[in-house]
Design an enzyme around this catalytic site. Structure first.
Site, PDB file in Angstrom:
ATOM      1  N   ASP A   7       0.798  -1.243   0.000  1.00 41.36           N
ATOM      2  CA  ASP A   7       0.000   0.000   0.000  1.00 41.36           C
ATOM      3  C   ASP A   7       0.828   1.289   0.000  1.00 41.36           C
ATOM      4  OD1 ASP A   7      -1.902  -1.968   0.203  1.00 41.36           O
ATOM      5  OD2 ASP A   7      -2.784  -1.274   2.078  1.00 41.36           O
ATOM      6  N   LYS A  50      -6.485  -4.785  -3.076  1.00 42.02           N
ATOM      7  CA  LYS A  50      -7.097  -5.546  -1.976  1.00 42.02           C
ATOM      8  C   LYS A  50      -8.154  -4.701  -1.268  1.00 42.02           C
ATOM      9  CE  LYS A  50      -3.430  -4.516   1.411  1.00 42.02           C
ATOM     10  NZ  LYS A  50      -4.235  -3.562   2.168  1.00 42.02           N
ATOM     11  N   CYS A  63      -2.147  -2.498   7.731  1.00 43.31           N
ATOM     12  CA  CYS A  63      -2.132  -3.417   6.590  1.00 43.31           C
ATOM     13  C   CYS A  63      -0.896  -4.317   6.546  1.00 43.31           C
ATOM     14  CB  CYS A  63      -2.280  -2.638   5.293  1.00 43.31           C
ATOM     15  SG  CYS A  63      -3.958  -1.958   5.126  1.00 43.31           S
TER      16      CYS A  63
HETATM   17  N1  TIU Z   1      -2.749   0.312   4.282  1.00 44.92           N
HETATM   18  C1  TIU Z   1      -3.179   0.524   5.523  1.00 44.92           C
HETATM   19  O1  TIU Z   1      -2.475   0.339   6.491  1.00 44.92           O
HETATM   20  N2  TIU Z   1      -4.485   1.028   5.646  1.00 44.92           N
HETATM   21  C2  TIU Z   1      -4.889   1.847   6.681  1.00 44.92           C
HETATM   22  O2  TIU Z   1      -6.048   2.218   6.736  1.00 44.92           O
HETATM   23  N3  TIU Z   1      -3.939   2.212   7.585  1.00 44.92           N
HETATM   24  C3  TIU Z   1      -4.094   3.103   8.621  1.00 44.92           C
HETATM   25  O3  TIU Z   1      -3.155   3.211   9.422  1.00 44.92           O
HETATM   26  N4  TIU Z   1      -5.198   3.806   8.736  1.00 44.92           N
END
Ligand code: TIU
Length: 222
Positions: free
Chosen positions: A23, A128, A161
């Site tokens: 991500d 995802k 994530c």
């Molecule tokens: N990619 C991921 O970690 N999504 C989140 O929403 N992370 C947060 O820390 N909010």
């Protein structure tokens, strides 16, 4: 190959190992995206870009498989549970129009991986809908087809994530290692706690190591 890691050395074979970057998309790293709508200071995250870029370059040069993920929903939000969309009090919700397009929607400018780490031909890119990379993605089957048993992780955010993906990987039988300086959280204490809990109890979830230890392992092998 062997990485000097915590809590003990991590052994892997290049052809059975993938580097997974979770991500590293504008939504989390740049202002105006999902991360900021949740109330976070997103400027903390860009500090890991140079080390992650160097690890990616070395891994590509060695010929290793690369997987990129994006947290992304379909334009009609059919893969976004209402519970996820309605949680909390963000300034913009998933699917709302923001300065980088619709928040967390596939194909929007904010959903793109940052230029410094952009995927190249032959790399796997996974959209995802959840926090973990295996939920509703088909990634496990793709990795099995390629004989992958070991996963090196970087990306954001460490305790959301990245940790979810590492735990999902652990339960599916992969040996996972998190590159300590290639992952970041909006909450430094959460990052530190996550690294500790991953490698505790004799690597109960997996290993951690600085990216320099991966670079050294690749240098030694070359
Ligand atoms: N990619 C991921 O970690 N999504 C989140 O929403 N992370 C947060 O820390 N909010």
């Amino acid at each position: 190959m062997r990485i000097e890691a915590n809590p003990f050395a991590y052994a892997f074979e290049l052809k059975h190992t993938a580097l997974v970057l979770i991500d590293m998309q504008r939504d989390f790293i740049e202002p105006g995206g999902f991360g900021e709508t949740l109330g976070n200071d997103v400027s903390l995250l860009e500090a890991i870009v140079p080390a992650t870029k160097a690890a990616l370059a070395a891994w590509r040069k060695a010929g290793g498989l690369v997987v990129h993920t994006r947290e992304a929903h379909k334009a009609d939000l059919s893969d976004c549970p209402p519970a996820k969309r309605h949680r909390g009090n963000p300034s913009l919700r998933i699917g709302d129009e923001g300065p980088m397009g619709r928040i967390l929607v596939a194909g929007e400018p904010g959903n793109q991986i940052i230029d410094a780490l952009a995927p190249v031909e032959g790399e796997i890119v996974i959209d995802k809908p959840g926090k973990g990379m295996f939920y509703a993605t088909g990634l496990h089957e793709l990795l099995q087809q390629r004989g992958i048993t070991h996963l090196l992780f970087g990306g954001v955010t460490t305790e959301v994530c990245v940790q979810t993906s590492m735990r999902e990987a652990n339960d599916r039988g992969y040996d996972g290692l998190l590159l300590e300086d290639c992952t970041e959280s909006y909450f430094p204490a959460f990052k530190a706690a996550t690294l500790d809990m991953i490698r505790a109890q004799g690597a109960i979830v997996g290993w951690t190591a600085p990216s320099a230890a991966l670079l050294a392992a690749l240098d030694n092998a070359a």
